[in-house]
Design a protein around this motif. Sequence first.
Motif, PDB file in Angstrom:
ATOM      1  N   LEU A 103       0.754  -1.191  -0.056  1.00  0.00           N
ATOM      2  CA  LEU A 103       0.013   0.110   0.028  1.00  0.00           C
ATOM      3  C   LEU A 103       0.871   1.323  -0.081  1.00  0.00           C
ATOM      4  CD1 LEU A 103      -2.890  -0.875   2.735  1.00  0.00           C
ATOM      5  CD2 LEU A 103      -3.180  -0.895  -0.016  1.00  0.00           C
ATOM      6  N   THR A 104       2.106   1.240   0.036  1.00  0.00           N
ATOM      7  CA  THR A 104       3.041   2.244   0.153  1.00  0.00           C
ATOM      8  C   THR A 104       3.953   2.508  -1.313  1.00  0.00           C
ATOM      9  OG1 THR A 104       4.688   1.223   1.080  1.00  0.00           O
ATOM     10  CG2 THR A 104       3.102   2.103   2.480  1.00  0.00           C
ATOM     11  N   ILE A 105       3.647   1.679  -2.175  1.00  0.00           N
ATOM     12  CA  ILE A 105       4.688   1.845  -3.514  1.00  0.00           C
ATOM     13  C   ILE A 105       4.190   3.409  -4.102  1.00  0.00           C
ATOM     14  CG2 ILE A 105       4.937   1.147  -5.507  1.00  0.00           C
ATOM     15  CD1 ILE A 105       3.964  -1.755  -4.708  1.00  0.00           C
ATOM     16  N   PRO A 106       5.284   4.280  -4.273  1.00  0.00           N
ATOM     17  CA  PRO A 106       5.143   5.573  -4.909  1.00  0.00           C
ATOM     18  C   PRO A 106       4.702   5.563  -6.113  1.00  0.00           C
ATOM     19  CG  PRO A 106       7.597   4.787  -4.657  1.00  0.00           C
ATOM     20  CD  PRO A 106       6.709   3.790  -4.019  1.00  0.00           C
ATOM     21  N   GLY A 107       3.881   6.639  -6.475  1.00  0.00           N
ATOM     22  CA  GLY A 107       3.616   6.936  -7.962  1.00  0.00           C
ATOM     23  C   GLY A 107       4.120   8.408  -8.247  1.00  0.00           C
ATOM     24  N   TYR A 147      -8.367  16.176   5.808  1.00  0.00           N
ATOM     25  CA  TYR A 147      -8.940  15.320   6.505  1.00  0.00           C
ATOM     26  C   TYR A 147     -10.413  15.024   6.052  1.00  0.00           C
ATOM     27  CZ  TYR A 147     -10.024  11.682   9.946  1.00  0.00           C
ATOM     28  OH  TYR A 147     -10.342  10.382  10.620  1.00  0.00           O
ATOM     29  N   THR A 148     -10.768  13.783   5.205  1.00  0.00           N
ATOM     30  CA  THR A 148     -12.119  13.817   4.748  1.00  0.00           C
ATOM     31  C   THR A 148     -12.573  12.446   5.025  1.00  0.00           C
ATOM     32  OG1 THR A 148     -11.519  15.216   3.107  1.00  0.00           O
ATOM     33  CG2 THR A 148     -13.470  13.963   2.890  1.00  0.00           C
ATOM     34  N   PRO A 149     -13.429  11.796   6.146  1.00  0.00           N
ATOM     35  CA  PRO A 149     -13.953  10.597   6.440  1.00  0.00           C
ATOM     36  C   PRO A 149     -14.442  10.269   5.052  1.00  0.00           C
ATOM     37  CG  PRO A 149     -14.498  12.238   8.048  1.00  0.00           C
ATOM     38  CD  PRO A 149     -13.828  13.004   7.050  1.00  0.00           C
ATOM     39  N   LYS A 150     -14.346   8.925   4.827  1.00  0.00           N
ATOM     40  CA  LYS A 150     -15.243   8.220   3.696  1.00  0.00           C
ATOM     41  C   LYS A 150     -14.775   8.551   2.275  1.00  0.00           C
ATOM     42  CE  LYS A 150     -19.530   7.304   6.476  1.00  0.00           C
ATOM     43  NZ  LYS A 150     -21.019   7.473   6.490  1.00  0.00           N
ATOM     44  N   SER A 151     -13.731   9.118   2.326  1.00  0.00           N
ATOM     45  CA  SER A 151     -13.100   9.601   0.936  1.00  0.00           C
ATOM     46  C   SER A 151     -12.084   8.432   0.336  1.00  0.00           C
ATOM     47  CB  SER A 151     -12.251  10.908   1.107  1.00  0.00           C
ATOM     48  OG  SER A 151     -11.218  10.839   1.758  1.00  0.00           O
ATOM     49  N   THR A 153     -10.866   4.033   1.060  1.00  0.00           N
ATOM     50  CA  THR A 153     -11.408   2.752   1.795  1.00  0.00           C
ATOM     51  C   THR A 153     -10.026   2.212   2.266  1.00  0.00           C
ATOM     52  OG1 THR A 153     -10.722   1.440  -0.354  1.00  0.00           O
ATOM     53  CG2 THR A 153     -13.128   2.632  -0.222  1.00  0.00           C
ATOM     54  N   ILE A 154     -10.289   0.865   2.893  1.00  0.00           N
ATOM     55  CA  ILE A 154      -8.871   0.494   3.331  1.00  0.00           C
ATOM     56  C   ILE A 154      -8.215  -0.312   2.413  1.00  0.00           C
ATOM     57  CG2 ILE A 154     -10.340  -0.683   5.379  1.00  0.00           C
ATOM     58  CD1 ILE A 154     -10.620  -3.246   3.992  1.00  0.00           C
ATOM     59  N   LEU A 162      -2.924  10.266  -1.911  1.00  0.00           N
ATOM     60  CA  LEU A 162      -2.352  11.693  -1.955  1.00  0.00           C
ATOM     61  C   LEU A 162      -2.649  12.223  -3.137  1.00  0.00           C
ATOM     62  CD1 LEU A 162      -0.215  13.572  -0.812  1.00  0.00           C
ATOM     63  CD2 LEU A 162       1.571  12.471  -2.131  1.00  0.00           C
ATOM     64  N   ALA A 163      -2.807  11.637  -4.479  1.00  0.00           N
ATOM     65  CA  ALA A 163      -3.286  12.307  -5.627  1.00  0.00           C
ATOM     66  C   ALA A 163      -4.546  13.051  -5.499  1.00  0.00           C
ATOM     67  CB  ALA A 163      -3.284  11.094  -6.744  1.00  0.00           C
ATOM     68  N   GLN A 164      -5.451  12.585  -4.741  1.00  0.00           N
ATOM     69  CA  GLN A 164      -6.675  13.187  -4.548  1.00  0.00           C
ATOM     70  C   GLN A 164      -6.750  14.377  -3.255  1.00  0.00           C
ATOM     71  OE1 GLN A 164      -9.926  10.183  -3.704  1.00  0.00           O
ATOM     72  NE2 GLN A 164      -9.472  10.206  -1.576  1.00  0.00           N
ATOM     73  N   GLY A 165      -5.486  14.304  -2.617  1.00  0.00           N
ATOM     74  CA  GLY A 165      -5.397  15.257  -1.498  1.00  0.00           C
ATOM     75  C   GLY A 165      -6.271  15.253  -0.314  1.00  0.00           C
ATOM     76  N   LYS A 166      -6.857  13.846  -0.066  1.00  0.00           N
ATOM     77  CA  LYS A 166      -7.834  14.023   1.180  1.00  0.00           C
ATOM     78  C   LYS A 166      -7.879  12.408   1.418  1.00  0.00           C
ATOM     79  CE  LYS A 166     -12.002  13.761  -1.905  1.00  0.00           C
ATOM     80  NZ  LYS A 166     -13.134  14.649  -2.456  1.00  0.00           N
ATOM     81  N   GLY A 167      -8.054  12.240   2.779  1.00  0.00           N
ATOM     82  CA  GLY A 167      -8.209  10.864   3.238  1.00  0.00           C
ATOM     83  C   GLY A 167      -8.243  10.950   4.709  1.00  0.00           C
ATOM     84  N   VAL A 168      -8.125   9.947   5.402  1.00  0.00           N
ATOM     85  CA  VAL A 168      -8.063   9.699   6.866  1.00  0.00           C
ATOM     86  C   VAL A 168      -6.968   9.097   7.408  1.00  0.00           C
ATOM     87  CG1 VAL A 168     -10.538   9.144   6.618  1.00  0.00           C
ATOM     88  CG2 VAL A 168      -9.008   7.338   6.632  1.00  0.00           C
ATOM     89  N   CYS A 169      -6.816   9.003   8.719  1.00  0.00           N
ATOM     90  CA  CYS A 169      -5.429   8.578   9.229  1.00  0.00           C
ATOM     91  C   CYS A 169      -4.676   7.437   8.846  1.00  0.00           C
ATOM     92  CB  CYS A 169      -5.738   8.406  10.869  1.00  0.00           C
ATOM     93  SG  CYS A 169      -6.937   6.860  11.223  1.00  0.00           S
ATOM     94  N   GLN A 170      -5.236   6.353   8.176  1.00  0.00           N
ATOM     95  CA  GLN A 170      -4.665   5.268   7.519  1.00  0.00           C
ATOM     96  C   GLN A 170      -3.848   5.927   6.317  1.00  0.00           C
ATOM     97  OE1 GLN A 170      -6.873   1.794   6.350  1.00  0.00           O
ATOM     98  NE2 GLN A 170      -6.279   2.072   4.482  1.00  0.00           N
ATOM     99  N   ASP A 171      -4.452   6.919   5.544  1.00  0.00           N
ATOM    100  CA  ASP A 171      -3.965   7.356   4.170  1.00  0.00           C
ATOM    101  C   ASP A 171      -2.686   8.273   4.694  1.00  0.00           C
ATOM    102  OD1 ASP A 171      -5.867   6.350   2.692  1.00  0.00           O
ATOM    103  OD2 ASP A 171      -7.139   7.766   3.696  1.00  0.00           O
ATOM    104  N   TYR A 172      -3.004   9.312   5.604  1.00  0.00           N
ATOM    105  CA  TYR A 172      -1.788   9.956   6.191  1.00  0.00           C
ATOM    106  C   TYR A 172      -0.609   9.094   6.643  1.00  0.00           C
ATOM    107  CZ  TYR A 172      -4.568  14.057   6.828  1.00  0.00           C
ATOM    108  OH  TYR A 172      -5.447  15.362   6.584  1.00  0.00           O
ATOM    109  N   ALA A 173      -0.991   7.958   7.387  1.00  0.00           N
ATOM    110  CA  ALA A 173       0.110   7.217   7.658  1.00  0.00           C
ATOM    111  C   ALA A 173       0.885   6.419   6.322  1.00  0.00           C
ATOM    112  CB  ALA A 173      -0.187   6.193   8.593  1.00  0.00           C
ATOM    113  N   HIS A 174       0.109   5.797   5.713  1.00  0.00           N
ATOM    114  CA  HIS A 174       0.531   5.396   4.378  1.00  0.00           C
ATOM    115  C   HIS A 174       1.536   6.152   3.318  1.00  0.00           C
ATOM    116  CE1 HIS A 174      -2.374   1.830   4.258  1.00  0.00           C
ATOM    117  NE2 HIS A 174      -1.432   1.490   4.859  1.00  0.00           N
ATOM    118  N   VAL A 175       1.028   7.483   3.398  1.00  0.00           N
ATOM    119  CA  VAL A 175       1.961   8.460   2.683  1.00  0.00           C
ATOM    120  C   VAL A 175       3.365   8.824   3.400  1.00  0.00           C
ATOM    121  CG1 VAL A 175       1.982  10.687   1.623  1.00  0.00           C
ATOM    122  CG2 VAL A 175       0.068   9.466   1.308  1.00  0.00           C
ATOM    123  N   MET A 176       3.164   8.888   4.524  1.00  0.00           N
ATOM    124  CA  MET A 176       4.185   9.383   5.440  1.00  0.00           C
ATOM    125  C   MET A 176       5.168   8.087   5.380  1.00  0.00           C
ATOM    126  SD  MET A 176       4.654  10.658   9.235  1.00  0.00           S
ATOM    127  CE  MET A 176       6.304  10.908  10.035  1.00  0.00           C
TER     128      MET A 176
END
Length: 267
Positions: A103-107, A147-151, A153-154, A162-176
Motif C-alpha cells: 500500500l506504500t509503493i510510490p507513484g 482530512y475527509t472521512p469516507k473519501s 477505503t481500506i 495523496l493524488a486526491q489530496g484527502k483521506g483519513v489517518c490510514q492514508d496519512y500514515a501510508h503516505v508518510m
Amino acid sequence: MKKLYFDYEMKLTFSSPVTDHRFQLRCIPATGPRQQVIDTKVVIDPAIEPNTSIDSFDSVVMTGFLPEPHTHFGYKVTGIAFVDNANIKSEIYKPLYRFDSALTIPGPAVKALTERCKDRLRHEKNTGSPVAVATVVMDEVFKSFVYTPKSTTIHTTAEQALAQGKGVCQDYAHVMLSVCRHVGLTARYIAGLLGGEGATHAWVEVYHKDRWIGLDPTHNRLVDDNYITIAHGRDYRDCMLDIGVFSGNNVQQTQWVNASVHEKPQA
C-alpha cells in the motif's frame, strides 16, 4: 507515564443470516516496549472461545469459526494500559521496514512529495537524526491532505490518497511511510487507540537509536502517552483489526465502531 483505561467495541449487522463465518481479530493491545497492558477482557458476540496466537509482528491474533446462522457479529475489548514514552525499551533492527510495501509503493504524487521533502531537508538545520527527518516529512504530509472521512477505503494506496489530496489517518500514515522509506528511514505502520472518544487511529514509527519513536501525521505531532498501540506492520494490511469471510445470499453489512480511552490518576 499515564494509566489509560480503554474500551474498544465493534459491531457488524448483516441484512440476512450468514453462516460459515470465519474471522481473524487483532484488537487486543499487547504489552510492548512503550506500554504495559493488564486486566484485558474480550467478549465476542455470538459467544465463542477463539484461538489465540501471536503473529510474526508480535500482534495478538484471535481466530474463530461460527457455522450457525447469525445476523450480527461483534466484540468488545477492555483493559488498562500503562504508557511510558519517556522510557521506551530497545528493539532489534528489522530491515524489512526500509522497503516499499503493497500500500506504500510510490507513484508520481508521492515521488513529487518526496522530492519536496528532500529539498526542504537540504535547506533546514538540525535534521541529522531520523526523528528530525521524519518530523519534516510529517509536516509536509500534513500540509498535503484535507482530512475527509469516507473519501478512501481500506484498499486505497498511498499514491491514490495523496493524488486526491484527502483521506483519513490510514492514508496519512501510508503516505508518510512511503516518503520516509525513500528518504532513507526505517518506518512502520501502527494501528491503535488515541485518548478520547471516537474510532481507532493510525500513525507511524521510525527507528532511532535502537528504539521506535512515534509520529502522528494526522495531527502533525509526536506521539505521547495518550496513544495505545494495538498492532504494527509494514502497512495497514499487516494490522487489520478485524477481517472475515462468510456465506450468505446478497448480504449487506453495516459496521459500528467506538473507541474510548481515558486517563485515571494512579493511586
